[in-house]
Design a protein around this motif. Sequence first.
Motif, short mmCIF file in Angstrom:
data_model
loop_
_atom_site.label_atom_id
_atom_site.label_comp_id
_atom_site.label_asym_id
_atom_site.label_seq_id
_atom_site.Cartn_x
_atom_site.Cartn_y
_atom_site.Cartn_z
N GLU A 1 1.01 -1.34 0.20
CA GLU A 1 0.17 0.35 -0.38
C GLU A 1 0.84 1.10 0.39
OE1 GLU A 1 -3.57 1.56 -0.75
OE2 GLU A 1 -4.02 -0.67 0.70
N ALA A 2 2.59 1.43 0.88
CA ALA A 2 2.77 2.42 0.97
C ALA A 2 3.80 2.66 -0.60
CB ALA A 2 3.71 1.99 2.41
N ILE A 3 3.83 1.12 -0.45
CA ILE A 3 4.86 1.88 -2.32
C ILE A 3 4.20 2.43 -2.86
CG2 ILE A 3 5.76 0.04 -4.25
CD1 ILE A 3 6.59 -2.19 -1.72
N ALA A 4 3.31 1.59 -3.53
CA ALA A 4 1.98 2.11 -4.53
C ALA A 4 2.43 3.71 -4.37
CB ALA A 4 0.41 1.45 -3.78
N SER A 5 1.74 3.63 -3.21
CA SER A 5 1.15 5.16 -3.24
C SER A 5 1.98 6.06 -3.28
CB SER A 5 0.76 5.91 -1.89
OG SER A 5 1.19 5.52 -1.11
N ASP A 6 3.19 5.63 -2.86
CA ASP A 6 4.34 6.55 -3.33
C ASP A 6 4.55 6.85 -4.53
OD1 ASP A 6 5.43 7.64 -1.20
OD2 ASP A 6 7.59 6.37 -0.85
N ILE A 7 5.06 5.77 -5.48
CA ILE A 7 5.59 5.25 -6.79
C ILE A 7 4.30 6.23 -7.41
CG2 ILE A 7 4.87 4.01 -9.18
CD1 ILE A 7 6.44 1.79 -7.17
N ALA A 8 2.36 5.80 -7.33
CA ALA A 8 1.98 6.80 -7.94
C ALA A 8 2.00 8.38 -8.00
CB ALA A 8 0.13 6.05 -7.38
N THR A 9 2.23 8.82 -6.07
CA THR A 9 2.51 10.35 -5.88
C THR A 9 3.63 10.99 -7.52
OG1 THR A 9 1.79 9.13 -3.82
CG2 THR A 9 3.55 11.46 -4.62
N LYS A 10 4.92 9.82 -7.34
CA LYS A 10 6.13 9.80 -7.69
C LYS A 10 5.48 10.44 -9.70
CE LYS A 10 8.82 9.02 -4.56
NZ LYS A 10 9.47 8.38 -3.61
N VAL A 11 4.63 9.16 -9.65
CA VAL A 11 4.13 9.65 -11.72
C VAL A 11 3.19 11.38 -11.90
CG1 VAL A 11 3.36 8.22 -13.17
CG2 VAL A 11 4.46 7.32 -11.71
N VAL A 12 2.49 11.45 -10.96
CA VAL A 12 1.04 11.72 -11.02
C VAL A 12 2.12 13.20 -10.92
CG1 VAL A 12 -0.66 13.02 -9.81
CG2 VAL A 12 -0.40 11.35 -10.36
N CYS A 13 3.34 13.97 -10.41
CA CYS A 13 4.51 14.94 -10.52
C CYS A 13 5.30 15.22 -11.28
CB CYS A 13 5.23 14.88 -8.72
SG CYS A 13 3.70 15.20 -6.99
N ILE A 14 5.45 14.16 -12.49
CA ILE A 14 6.26 14.05 -13.44
C ILE A 14 5.60 15.59 -13.90
CG2 ILE A 14 6.58 13.14 -15.74
CD1 ILE A 14 6.98 10.17 -14.41
N PRO A 15 4.87 15.63 -14.87
CA PRO A 15 4.58 17.21 -15.37
C PRO A 15 4.51 18.18 -14.98
CG PRO A 15 2.51 15.86 -15.52
CD PRO A 15 3.39 15.21 -14.28
N PHE A 16 4.71 18.31 -14.22
CA PHE A 16 4.68 19.54 -12.57
C PHE A 16 6.22 19.50 -12.67
CE2 PHE A 16 5.03 21.35 -8.57
CZ PHE A 16 4.33 23.26 -8.88
N VAL A 17 7.13 18.46 -12.16
CA VAL A 17 8.16 19.04 -11.47
C VAL A 17 8.55 18.94 -12.85
CG1 VAL A 17 10.68 17.12 -10.66
CG2 VAL A 17 8.22 17.04 -10.06
N ALA A 18 9.02 18.77 -13.92
CA ALA A 18 9.04 18.62 -15.46
C ALA A 18 9.42 20.15 -15.71
CB ALA A 18 9.25 18.11 -16.64
N VAL A 19 8.26 21.13 -15.45
CA VAL A 19 7.50 22.95 -15.94
C VAL A 19 8.56 23.09 -14.88
CG1 VAL A 19 6.29 23.55 -16.09
CG2 VAL A 19 5.62 21.86 -17.11
N PHE A 20 8.40 22.92 -13.86
CA PHE A 20 8.77 23.77 -12.42
C PHE A 20 10.47 23.13 -12.68
CE2 PHE A 20 11.27 24.45 -8.78
CZ PHE A 20 9.79 25.24 -8.35
#
Lengths: 263, 267
Positions: free
Chosen positions: A103-122
């Motif tokens: 459950e923890a691994i899943a939410s950590d991976i999901a958080t990172k994937v979701v943030c990719i576009p925002f992080v890239a732009v930043f």
Amino acid sequence: MNFRGGLVLIKKSLFGFVASRAFFWTLSFGWMLAPLIYMFVWIEASGNGSISGYTKNDFITYYVFFIFVNQLTYPTSNWTVGDNIFNGTFSYWLLRPIQPIYEAIASDIATKVVCIPFVAVFILTVSIIVKVKITLIFTNVLIFILCLILAQILRFMFAYSNALLALMTNKIGALLSINETLVFLLAGQIIPTDLLPDTIRQIGNFLPYKYMLGFPIEVLLGKLSQSQLIMGIGIQVAWIAGVIVLHNFIWNKGIKHYTSVGG
Amino acid sequence: MRYIKLIKRLIYVFFKTSLQQDISFRFDFIVRLINTAISLAAGIGAIAIIFSKTHSVNGWDFYSTMAVTGMFMFIQSLKNLFIGPSLDSIAGLGGELWTGGFDFTLLKPVPTQLYISIRNWAPLTLIDLVISLIVIIYSFVHVYSDFSINSLLIFIIAIFSSLIILYSILLILSSLAFWYLGTPVLWIFNSVMETGRYPVRVYPFVFRFILTWIIPVGLIVSIPAEALMAKADVHEVLFGLVFGIVSYIAAVLFFKLSIKKYSSASS
């Protein structure tokens, strides 16, 4: 061990998180802004000269990569795990035919994937504003990827094990904050770790914090000699092994102690 | 007069219940004390490390930077003492606007804005507050400046307007949650507040502009710190006061308007 279940869980978390991506972007904005503050302080401090061998451009490159690596290694699920143990939701996780760590691994991976576009732009925007110039060596990049993965495992397992202590103490938020402060101090956010004052640096070399964040960046920028590199990876692996043992210990003890709260 | 008495009694009750909640988890309580010590060490340590490598950053030396950090810690701990946790219990994640618990808040026989501003406390933050005062005084003694009654007056105006501005911004951002419940805007503000740890003049032009005019961290932290060292521009301080009063009025009006928008929520 149930890998297929784990994969499904990751997918589920990912879809759920994509729906509320603005929330995660807000979170990651905070994580990226903190190192940026120090980038500006060091740009201003170094001026046109250099500080202990770091020129203005060195600081810029260092912090751009720092933001990137920090983003990839930053664990979030430890807070959720701590909260869930506190309010009793953890019991549902225990009832599933799959280890709660998924459950923890899943939410950590999901958080990172979701943030990719925002992080890239930043990162792109910052790079353009501060006019970054980067030169990399291919072998360094390869070793960097290895160290980055190790750093991710270490940082995640360390934070997760800390959070599991809540099984015994109910509330754990404060310990997680201490962990963050130490990472902030010793892993290279304030200043690249090899510029730390001597005593702190030598102590830091044997603590896990540097290997969660600062070490991979130094590898990438080619700041380390071959012996330093091999020793660093050795310490990294040793800490991972240590943390896994610690995790098993806390888990076995804690799960017997756990009494569910709420309903 | 009766109003002030009411406020006093409410604060007493809310503070007491918060303290009782806090100390009922002993392990966490003790670790939090340690956390305070480590955060202080990290904050001061960061400045010490920076200034072990260089003598001045854009004209700011060790002690004057420390005064800014002290001021930052002071304002931050005032915010975390009650305004932050109180407003967070409404607009924050899983707050009353999400759960529908705001129904009960509206029904309380106390002015709503007062109630939601003082109802949750973080008693341990008092330690941070004391520490920040020590840091401010310590660095103030070391920074040579000719401090007079005049500069004291300017300082009081500066800190007063800074607190008003901070409160108004927090109230406006919390009210936003009535209109759009989704992004925790308060968190964005908290992240940006972190930049106040160092003098705003350290940052490059674009950011300095944002931090002065759009999210006025400069007015909230830097100008009181400058006023303390008798370095502040009187015009800037007076501008801050006007800005504070205007933003307070705007915040109260916006809050009243937002409450009307509330349409309850429940399971």
